[in-house]
Design a protein around this motif. Sequence first.
Motif, mmCIF file in Angstrom:
data_model
loop_
_atom_site.group_PDB
_atom_site.id
_atom_site.type_symbol
_atom_site.label_atom_id
_atom_site.label_comp_id
_atom_site.label_asym_id
_atom_site.label_seq_id
_atom_site.Cartn_x
_atom_site.Cartn_y
_atom_site.Cartn_z
ATOM 1 N N ARG A 22 -1.872 2.964 -4.506
ATOM 2 C CA ARG A 22 -2.785 3.158 -3.616
ATOM 3 C C ARG A 22 -3.900 2.050 -3.690
ATOM 4 O O ARG A 22 -4.223 1.641 -4.695
ATOM 5 C CB ARG A 22 -3.792 4.422 -4.298
ATOM 6 N N SER A 29 0.861 -1.140 -0.066
ATOM 7 C CA SER A 29 0.022 0.062 0.081
ATOM 8 C C SER A 29 0.857 1.227 0.020
ATOM 9 O O SER A 29 0.507 2.321 -0.493
ATOM 10 C CB SER A 29 -0.889 -0.071 1.024
ATOM 11 N N GLU A 52 -2.425 8.001 -10.317
ATOM 12 C CA GLU A 52 -2.034 6.967 -9.228
ATOM 13 C C GLU A 52 -1.148 5.910 -9.907
ATOM 14 O O GLU A 52 -0.163 5.564 -9.365
ATOM 15 C CB GLU A 52 -3.343 6.385 -8.955
#
Length: 347
Positions: free
Chosen positions: A220, A216, A230
Amino acid sequence: MQIARRIPQTNYQLYVGVVIGLLCSLSLNEIFRSSIITWKNSETGKVTKFTSEGNTVSTIPAKNSSLHENIRVLCWVLTYPKNHRTQAIHVKRTWGKRCDKLLFISSQEDSVIDAVVVPGAGDGRDWLWGKTKGALKYAWEHHKEEFDWIMKADDDTYVVVDNLKKFLSNYSNKDPIFFGCQFSSKEIPFWTSGGAGYVLSKEALRRFVLDGLPHSENCREGHAGSEDAELANCLRRVGVTLEDSRDSSGRHRFLAFTPVDHLFPRILTDDDNKYWYRNDLTYPQVQGMDCCANDAISFHYISDRQMYVLEYFLYHIRPAGVDREQEYVQELPLQYEEVTSTTTKPK
């Protein structure tokens, strides 16, 4: 007496042979006059068809077999159920057929386009990150032996696969790199336009799936988030770099809008819905004929009809006698203001 009798017989046979030869010659001439002869240049591989009188019927350029065989590209197209029959099917019928492997990632299966449903595949912009993660993981787990590079596109993106392969031939798929229409800001060092498409090396994908997704702190979690930002953040954290994809003159190869949007010069204002594009571009782009590289790779916001227009102009029409770029002097339409070139040379 025997010799005297043989002379007329010999002359008779000679005359018959001459007549038969003339008849055969005339017959063969008519046959070849209406026939098509195929000739292949052993050096270039070009195939030319012509008549016996020398009139060329057609010339078929040689397919660069080494390029197509050695540079294997898996293309995955992000789509939605409502777009399967209005957009995605036209990708499949045009540029998609030139990919070594073509995957449509959707939230609903469809045998017409062979749509694949992956975990995290919902509909709407809120699901783009989840769908992207699922697509890249699926490609790695099910098709990693079938490609060297993986290209992402939307269902309204047009990709010139031949130019993509030519461009990638200058790089190694073992390097952790990726390419696309590059943006940068204070918040994010770099990212690429999702609509213009981006291409990852096999090593970049391996790092994303094995080193990024399980952690993580690198990638994300969840399905929400901006796909392009991202993805760029995750790739950066696992050591993947975004390389400059422009040509030697600083012209862009991955284009975030249609050819019309890039070709027609105009001043973009704060109120223009494309202002963000010019504001966030890492490398400024001039508009007009010098907007885009001669070997441009992708355009975005392409309608179903425009897919076939591009297909026709790229793969069917051939101007007679034109074998190189024509010099063009920009003449601006009256309704547009002149734009000063800000194109910069690549590093």
